[in-house]
Design an enzyme around this catalytic site. Structure first.
Site, short mmCIF file in Angstrom:
data_model
loop_
_atom_site.label_atom_id
_atom_site.label_comp_id
_atom_site.label_asym_id
_atom_site.label_seq_id
_atom_site.Cartn_x
_atom_site.Cartn_y
_atom_site.Cartn_z
N LYS A 178 0.28 -1.27 0.45
CA LYS A 178 -0.10 0.06 -0.01
C LYS A 178 0.58 1.23 -0.46
O LYS A 178 1.81 1.22 0.64
CB LYS A 178 -1.18 -0.21 1.21
N LYS A 231 -2.06 -1.89 -3.99
CA LYS A 231 -3.19 -0.52 -3.62
C LYS A 231 -2.48 1.16 -3.47
O LYS A 231 -0.98 0.99 -2.66
CB LYS A 231 -3.69 -0.68 -2.43
C1 PBG Z 1 -6.40 4.06 5.36
C2 PBG Z 1 -7.35 3.77 4.29
C3 PBG Z 1 -7.30 4.20 2.69
C4 PBG Z 1 -8.09 3.69 1.95
C5 PBG Z 1 -8.64 2.77 2.13
N1 PBG Z 1 -8.74 2.92 3.93
C6 PBG Z 1 -6.73 5.80 2.81
C7 PBG Z 1 -5.72 6.25 3.83
O1 PBG Z 1 -4.48 5.53 3.88
O2 PBG Z 1 -5.26 7.06 4.18
C8 PBG Z 1 -8.08 4.07 0.86
C9 PBG Z 1 -9.47 4.07 -0.12
C10 PBG Z 1 -9.54 4.57 -1.73
O3 PBG Z 1 -8.79 5.73 -2.23
O4 PBG Z 1 -10.79 4.17 -2.13
N2 PBG Z 1 -7.02 3.03 6.85
#
Ligand code: PBG
Length: 307
Positions: A178, A231
């Site tokens: 991520k 991601k």
């Molecule tokens: C945070 C989280 C995020 C997303 C899912 N869980 C964003 C972040 O890390 O700030 C993003 C999902 C998306 O942008 O569609 N735990």
């Protein structure tokens, strides 16, 4: 006959946003067509998706600001919005796959995925919270828990907590690679959750790195993950392919909020054909090697197939 890649509704997990209250839905302004639903209306939305052939969902809660604190206490409240919603969904749709979110940010007054102290994220202290959260979600009926927090060692910790409590059959989809991305913006709007200070770069990955994704994949695999996720998806198609070629677990990719917003915004302006761009985008993610795609386009894609 010679087309190598095709998409089906079986490939998708549809993310959903939940708010408190009754009989309400509010559109997320940066994500046209995507709403936050109260639980009663969420059930209707799930029913219409199931009708279209979607079988898996990933709900996220929008927690009212007064319930947020430094330790995300609300995240392991078995009577809270999220656990209640999971129970309700599972009661009404026992056949759907529910993947729940494990991370502190929806409940954190600091807007971070971990405990913040003196400007630092406390990794190991955060694991305790994540374990409690995963257990509450499993008790409520989660089929898969999805740690999206990027703390080190959380897959192993969550696996242990679940197993010790008899939830050996609850799977873990780890957000393995991520990246610290600018494309999360609309999601943070949807949850009203963004870091109050600093950024997430001390725990999310540097977009310049790919070998590091292999390290994360090896660790998650060893710790007991059942699925590995990449991601965002689009700026990271090479990472999807890299994990596909090097790992043996199913690979998921999260086609995130900003990726959805860009297609929608350009289509609304008449600058691109939104439907064709959706299909090309989703096909590219599958072609890169994703077995599973989390996407805000899931329902629209299913509607397109029906048509
Ligand atoms: C945070 C989280 C995020 C997303 C899912 N869980 C964003 C972040 O890390 O700030 C993003 C999902 C998306 O942008 O569609 N735990």
């Amino acid at each position: 006959m010679v087309q190598e890649t095709s998409l089906s509704t079986n490939d998708f997990i549809f993310p959903l946003f939940i708010i408190e209250g009754q009989n309400q839905r509010t559109e997320i302004s940066s994500m046209p067509g995507i709403y936050r639903y109260t639980v009663d209306m969420l059930l209707e939305e799930i029913a219409s998706c199931v009708e279209l052939g979607i079988k898996a969902f990933a709900p996220f809660p929008n927690i009212p600001e007064p319930l947020k604190d430094k330790y995300a206490t609300e995240s392991h409240n078995s009577e809270g919005l999220y656990a209640g919603a999971i129970r309700e969904i599972k009661k009404n749709f026992p056949e759907v796959v529910l993947m729940t979110d494990v991370a502190m940010d929806p409940y954190s007054s600091d807007g971070h995925d971990g405990i913040v102290e003196n400007g630092q994220i406390l990794n190991d202290e955060t694991l305790e919270v994540l374990g409690k959260m995963a257990l509450v979600q499993a008790r409520a009926g989660a089929d898969i828990v999805g740690p999206s927090d990027m703390m080190d060692g959380r897959v192993g910790h969550i696996r242990r907590v679940l197993d010790e409590n008899g939830f050996t059959k609850v799977g873990i989809m780890s957000y393995t690679a991520k990246y610290a991305s600018a494309f999360y913006g609309p999601f943070r709007d949807a949850l009203d959750s963004a870091p109050k200070m600093g950024d997430k770069k001390t725990y999310q990955m540097n977009p310049a790195n790919s070998r590091e994704a292999l390290i994360e994949a090896e660790l998650d695999t060893a710790e007991g993950a059942d699925f590995l996720m990449v991601k965002p998806a689009l700026a990271y198609l090479d990472i999807i392919k890299l994990l596909r070629d090097n790992a043996h677990l199913p690979i998921a990719a999260y086609n995130i909020s900003g990726e959805y917003a860009m297609v929608k915004a350009a289509a609304q302006k008449g600058w691109i054909d939104g439907e064709k761009a959706m299909l090309e985008t989703l096909t590219s993610i599958k072609r890169a090697g994703a077995d599973i795609i989390l996407s805000y386009f899931a329902k629209e894609f299913a509607q397109y197939l029906k048509k």
